[in-house]
Every structure is written in C-alpha cells, then in structure tokens.
Design a protein around this motif. Sequence first.
Motif, PDB file in Angstrom:
ATOM      1  N   GLY A 237     -23.675  37.014 -79.348  1.00 42.00           N
ATOM      2  CA  GLY A 237     -24.133  35.759 -78.821  1.00 42.00           C
ATOM      3  C   GLY A 237     -23.977  34.438 -78.215  1.00 42.00           C
ATOM      4  N   LEU A 238     -22.418  34.512 -78.425  1.00 43.53           N
ATOM      5  CA  LEU A 238     -21.956  33.420 -77.977  1.00 43.53           C
ATOM      6  C   LEU A 238     -21.881  33.601 -76.523  1.00 43.53           C
ATOM      7  N   GLY A 239     -21.587  34.628 -75.778  1.00 40.06           N
ATOM      8  CA  GLY A 239     -21.605  34.777 -74.839  1.00 40.06           C
ATOM      9  C   GLY A 239     -22.181  34.391 -73.823  1.00 40.06           C
ATOM     10  N   LYS A 240     -23.939  33.511 -74.397  1.00 37.10           N
ATOM     11  CA  LYS A 240     -24.970  33.506 -74.491  1.00 37.10           C
ATOM     12  C   LYS A 240     -25.375  31.894 -73.851  1.00 37.10           C
ATOM     13  N   VAL A 241     -24.351  31.518 -74.819  1.00 34.23           N
ATOM     14  CA  VAL A 241     -24.719  29.710 -75.478  1.00 34.23           C
ATOM     15  C   VAL A 241     -23.626  29.179 -74.183  1.00 34.23           C
ATOM     16  N   ARG A 242     -24.644  28.253 -73.519  1.00 29.28           N
ATOM     17  CA  ARG A 242     -23.947  27.236 -72.371  1.00 29.28           C
ATOM     18  C   ARG A 242     -24.535  25.675 -72.863  1.00 29.28           C
ATOM     19  N   LEU A 243     -24.339  25.383 -74.638  1.00 26.92           N
ATOM     20  CA  LEU A 243     -24.612  24.215 -74.329  1.00 26.92           C
ATOM     21  C   LEU A 243     -22.895  23.546 -73.957  1.00 26.92           C
ATOM     22  N   GLU A 266     -13.044  30.395 -76.248  1.00 30.35           N
ATOM     23  CA  GLU A 266     -13.395  31.433 -75.211  1.00 30.35           C
ATOM     24  C   GLU A 266     -14.548  32.060 -74.834  1.00 30.35           C
ATOM     25  N   GLN A 267     -14.684  32.281 -75.989  1.00 33.13           N
ATOM     26  CA  GLN A 267     -15.842  32.909 -76.145  1.00 33.13           C
ATOM     27  C   GLN A 267     -17.624  32.695 -75.715  1.00 33.13           C
ATOM     28  N   PHE A 268     -17.564  31.330 -76.265  1.00 33.09           N
ATOM     29  CA  PHE A 268     -18.924  30.425 -75.194  1.00 33.09           C
ATOM     30  C   PHE A 268     -19.140  30.721 -73.202  1.00 33.09           C
ATOM     31  N   SER A 269     -20.022  30.692 -73.172  1.00 27.10           N
ATOM     32  CA  SER A 269     -19.726  30.457 -72.078  1.00 27.10           C
ATOM     33  C   SER A 269     -20.405  29.388 -70.795  1.00 27.10           C
ATOM     34  N   GLY A 270     -20.864  28.463 -71.464  1.00 24.70           N
ATOM     35  CA  GLY A 270     -21.055  26.948 -71.134  1.00 24.70           C
ATOM     36  C   GLY A 270     -19.562  26.696 -70.885  1.00 24.70           C
ATOM     37  N   PRO A 271     -20.022  24.880 -70.544  1.00 26.80           N
ATOM     38  CA  PRO A 271     -19.008  23.752 -70.729  1.00 26.80           C
ATOM     39  C   PRO A 271     -17.622  24.056 -71.487  1.00 26.80           C
ATOM     40  N   ARG A 272     -16.645  24.178 -71.751  1.00 25.81           N
ATOM     41  CA  ARG A 272     -15.569  24.741 -72.599  1.00 25.81           C
ATOM     42  C   ARG A 272     -14.881  24.524 -72.376  1.00 25.81           C
ATOM     43  N   HIS A 273     -14.272  23.136 -73.573  1.00 26.03           N
ATOM     44  CA  HIS A 273     -12.843  22.385 -73.642  1.00 26.03           C
ATOM     45  C   HIS A 273     -12.216  22.806 -75.196  1.00 26.03           C
ATOM     46  N   TYR A 274     -10.805  22.518 -74.609  1.00 28.64           N
ATOM     47  CA  TYR A 274      -9.888  22.945 -75.839  1.00 28.64           C
ATOM     48  C   TYR A 274      -9.174  22.114 -76.139  1.00 28.64           C
ATOM     49  N   LEU A 275      -8.912  21.579 -76.961  1.00 30.31           N
ATOM     50  CA  LEU A 275      -7.545  20.619 -77.614  1.00 30.31           C
ATOM     51  C   LEU A 275      -6.899  20.884 -78.484  1.00 30.31           C
ATOM     52  N   CYS A 276      -5.555  20.976 -78.547  1.00 29.92           N
ATOM     53  CA  CYS A 276      -4.338  21.250 -79.096  1.00 29.92           C
ATOM     54  C   CYS A 276      -3.709  20.004 -79.682  1.00 29.92           C
ATOM     55  N   LEU A 277      -4.325  18.873 -81.340  1.00 31.43           N
ATOM     56  CA  LEU A 277      -3.221  18.124 -81.952  1.00 31.43           C
ATOM     57  C   LEU A 277      -1.950  18.258 -81.728  1.00 31.43           C
ATOM     58  N   GLY A 278      -0.577  18.260 -81.486  1.00 29.24           N
ATOM     59  CA  GLY A 278       0.706  18.405 -81.297  1.00 29.24           C
ATOM     60  C   GLY A 278       1.042  17.670 -80.579  1.00 29.24           C
ATOM     61  N   THR A 279       2.013  17.202 -81.123  1.00 25.93           N
ATOM     62  CA  THR A 279       4.071  16.326 -79.751  1.00 25.93           C
ATOM     63  C   THR A 279       3.531  17.007 -78.476  1.00 25.93           C
ATOM     64  N   SER A 280       3.887  18.564 -78.809  1.00 24.35           N
ATOM     65  CA  SER A 280       4.003  18.862 -77.230  1.00 24.35           C
ATOM     66  C   SER A 280       3.145  18.477 -76.592  1.00 24.35           C
ATOM     67  N   ALA A 281       1.374  17.695 -77.202  1.00 25.63           N
ATOM     68  CA  ALA A 281       0.666  17.381 -75.932  1.00 25.63           C
ATOM     69  C   ALA A 281       0.783  15.862 -76.171  1.00 25.63           C
TER      70      ALA A 281
END
Length: 326
Positions: A237-243, A266-281
């Motif tokens: 069902g997450l594949g249908k979520v466009r929020l 990645e399973q969502f279908s709308g605008p998706r942002h991913y942020l990893c909190l670490g020294t490499s970022a």
Amino acid sequence: MQSSSELFPVTLVSAELRRETTEDVYLLKPNNSRDSSVELAVTRLGRLGREQQRGVPVILLHGSFSNRRFWYSPRGIGLGPYLVEAGFDVWIAEMRGHGLSPRNQDYTRNRVADYARYDLPAIGAFVREQTGQTPHWLGHSLGGITLAAALGGGYLDEELAASVALFGAQVSQGHWALKIPPLAWICRLLLKRLGGLSGPRWKRGPEDEPLGVVVESLRWHSLFGRFGEADSDWWAGLGKVRLPVLAIAGEGDRQDPAWACRKLAEQFSGPRHYLCLGTSAGFSQDYGHVDMLVSRQAQEEVWPLAEQWLRQGELANAHALERPIA
C-alpha cells in the motif's frame, strides 16, 4: 463537561503554563474500535500571548517505551517547544496506555494495527477540526512505523496528512532467529508469560509495551511475515502513497540502521527525501537512535532541518541531503 469536539467526546483535562509555553491536554474518546474504553491524550503546545496566532499544525508521535516527554521535557526543552517558537501549532499524541493516555481494558492486545486503523485517523480528524488545516506528521521509531502502517493501509489520506517525516523508522531488519519457526514460537511463549515488555525493567524507556505490539513485530519479521495484516498489505500500500515523505536515519543507529530506513522511504511513490545523519554527510557525529532528536547536537543540527522540511517540503542543505529518490 461539554465536549471540545463535534466528532466524538473530548475533554480538556488541563491547561497549564510552563514558563512561556502553554500546554493544553485533551482526552479523546473516539469509540471507533472494538475496545470502547480507549482514550487518547493529545497535548497542544503554544506560546503565551500567541494563542490566536497559531501556525501550521504538526502532530508528533513518540516511539516505543516512550511518551510525550520525548518531544517536550518537564523543563520545556525539546523539538515540540522549538517548533512552537518557529511558529507551528504543535500537537503531541500519546498512544494507548502511554503517558497521559489511560490503559484501555484490552491493553495487552494493543497492536500497531489498532493505532494505525483507529487512533491516528481520530487524532488527525480532531486536529483538523480544531485548526481548520491539514496537519503534518513527525514520527520517531515506532511512531514512524505506525505512520507508515496508517498510510500503507489507507487509514490516513491527504485530508488528514499534508506530509510525513520518519525518524529512525524501519521494518526490514529483524533478528535472524525470528526466521526459524521453533525459535520464534519460543519467543512468543516467553513473551506471553511476561505479558509484555517493561521499559524501566529492561532499561529501554519510561513506558511498558503491551504484548500485542511485541508479538505483531515478531510476526512481521518471521519467515513468511510481511508488514501488514491478513486483509491489508501495508508494504504494498505504501506504493500508492503520494504524500511528501522525509526519512531521516542515524549513521550510528544500530537498532534501526540507515539502509533499512532508506528502504522504507523508497517504498513510497510520492516526493521522497532521505537523509543520513553522520560525519560523512557533514554532521558533527554519527547520530544514534535517540540522540538524533534528543541531544544538544540535535538542537543545533537536526531540529532546524525538521523546521525547514515543514516549511518547504524539502531540504536545501546539499552537503547534508542525499539526492532525492527519483
């Protein structure tokens, strides 16, 4: 006492002033599930003198073994008051039997499925009624998982959610032993003898978790398990979520690792942002599961990112944000 809502019985149980922060606690009785004794505490934070100038509503959901104090300490410190100062209308929900929400009659059988199907829609509808606006949602750990379940099951839609931010939330990593049926059965039997898990006893947090939530998680991570119920595949069902969705992970989080948090995003279908909190970022440290939101460093580095997301629906800090998932 007259209800504060036309949707279902709601009582204003307290109205306090903590320094410059106003704290109104409502007790909701939706009566929309099989357990009619369920009551849900929702705390609304505001700024003294600005009660008539509230901004966009934001609902905060705590994780397992926790309560509203994760977002708002007795000293008035936390992401909740920070967002109030930034001009948002902040609402902090507490799940069944947590914090100021009393234990319901069928407490031991409480599940994420109940939170997602019944409680979150009621909370969202109440906040929308009170504010006249569609709320944004932020969830940490189990709070984020519950949000994903509500969205994947279709229980929260665009009328009740403008966007979602998931902090340290994932459903992909489980212990290998849970894939072996005999060991999984033994785990369930032991848990039934305990009746649930004690947060204080096991030093996981101030609250207990009911047996139903723990057994449900074991089922998700079993050999043929899936994220959902028998009649509802939340993962599909997450594949249908466009929020708009923001997933934030901690590089040092061993409980909910970064790769699994990204997989949920990645399973969502709308605008998706991913942020990893670490020294490499470019962050000052590799954040863990709790200190990504509750630490002095988080106040300086993470809270402003949450504010930016709520204002713009994206993060402009190129050094801290990985490329949006296409």
